[in-house]
Design an enzyme around this catalytic site. Structure first.
Site, PDB file in Angstrom:
ATOM      1  N   HIS A  82       0.820  -1.203   0.000  1.00 40.15           N
ATOM      2  CA  HIS A  82       0.000   0.000   0.000  1.00 40.15           C
ATOM      3  C   HIS A  82       0.858   1.259   0.000  1.00 40.15           C
ATOM      4  O   HIS A  82       2.000   1.258   0.455  1.00 40.15           O
ATOM      5  CB  HIS A  82      -0.934   0.000   1.203  1.00 40.15           C
ATOM      6  CG  HIS A  82      -2.023  -1.014   1.089  1.00 40.15           C
ATOM      7  ND1 HIS A  82      -3.069  -1.090   1.976  1.00 40.15           N
ATOM      8  CD2 HIS A  82      -2.249  -2.000   0.183  1.00 40.15           C
ATOM      9  CE1 HIS A  82      -3.878  -2.065   1.630  1.00 40.15           C
ATOM     10  NE2 HIS A  82      -3.399  -2.635   0.542  1.00 40.15           N
ATOM     11  N   GLU A  84       0.662   4.000   1.780  1.00 44.68           N
ATOM     12  CA  GLU A  84       1.052   4.455   3.115  1.00 44.68           C
ATOM     13  C   GLU A  84       2.218   3.624   3.647  1.00 44.68           C
ATOM     14  O   GLU A  84       3.152   4.155   4.249  1.00 44.68           O
ATOM     15  CB  GLU A  84      -0.141   4.352   4.079  1.00 44.68           C
ATOM     16  CG  GLU A  84      -1.360   5.140   3.648  1.00 44.68           C
ATOM     17  CD  GLU A  84      -2.321   4.362   2.740  1.00 44.68           C
ATOM     18  OE1 GLU A  84      -3.481   4.777   2.650  1.00 44.68           O
ATOM     19  OE2 GLU A  84      -1.917   3.358   2.114  1.00 44.68           O
ATOM     20  N   CYS A 110      -6.334   1.688   5.104  1.00 42.67           N
ATOM     21  CA  CYS A 110      -6.954   0.453   5.595  1.00 42.67           C
ATOM     22  C   CYS A 110      -6.496   0.206   7.037  1.00 42.67           C
ATOM     23  O   CYS A 110      -5.630   0.914   7.558  1.00 42.67           O
ATOM     24  CB  CYS A 110      -6.556  -0.724   4.695  1.00 42.67           C
ATOM     25  SG  CYS A 110      -4.830  -1.248   4.890  1.00 42.67           S
ATOM     26  N   CYS A 113      -2.646  -0.409   7.358  1.00 42.86           N
ATOM     27  CA  CYS A 113      -1.896   0.846   7.271  1.00 42.86           C
ATOM     28  C   CYS A 113      -2.152   1.715   8.501  1.00 42.86           C
ATOM     29  O   CYS A 113      -1.241   2.398   8.976  1.00 42.86           O
ATOM     30  CB  CYS A 113      -2.262   1.593   5.994  1.00 42.86           C
ATOM     31  SG  CYS A 113      -1.681   0.759   4.497  1.00 42.86           S
TER      32      CYS A 113
END
Length: 158
Positions: A82, A84, A110, A113
């Site tokens: 991801h 992040e 999410c 993260c």
């Protein structure tokens, strides 16, 4: 009276850079960007996609798409990382402290993260669009991380 200017606010400036970072994404399902900022300085960026030296999903296909995994579920089946996570990892890789920083994201992070953001000491999350993972909002609230929705700017406001 101060003269009018077309200069964007700091928030609009950072969010527009975040959207540009997302264009580097190699994910077939969603392009996401993240930007870690402290004291009006960019510390790190990240976008979602396969790790370095790993073939992109465009080359090998998307397993989550093939088996029809809904958005926000079964993250472990994705070969990508991801945005992040990439931004946090890039800061660590280069020895940059992100404690007490803010993160700008094209999407609400999410829950995976969110846990990383909380433990990295990031204090504010700015995001443009939602994400199908209510647990992240609950964790941010419990940890005292401020979450701020930044709606898109109309073209006539730019």
């Amino acid at each position: 009276m101060a003269p009018q200017t077309d200069r964007p606010s700091w928030g609009a400036y950072f969010m527009s850079i975040t959207e540009l970072v997302a264009k580097r994404s190699t994910c077939m399902r969603r392009s996401v960007g993240a930007l870690i900022v402290k004291d009006k300085r960019i510390l790190s960026t990240g976008y979602n996609g396969a790790p370095s030296h790993i073939r992109h999903c465009s080359e090998v296909g998307c397993l989550r798409e093939q088996i029809k995994v809904p958005s926000g579920e079964r993250h472990e089946l994705c070969r990508g990382i991801h945005a992040e996570q990439n931004a946090i990892i890039q800061a660590a890789y280069h020895g940059v402290s992100i404690r007490h920083a803010s993160v700008y994201c094209t999407n609400l992070p999410c829950s995976i993260c969110a846990k990383m953001i909380i433990n990295a000491g990031i204090k504010k999350v700015y995001y443009r669009a939602g994400y199908a993972d209510r647990m992240s909002e609950e964790m941010f609230s419990e940890a005292g991380v401020q979450v701020i929705h930044v709606p898109p700017v109309a073209q006539d406001e730019v």
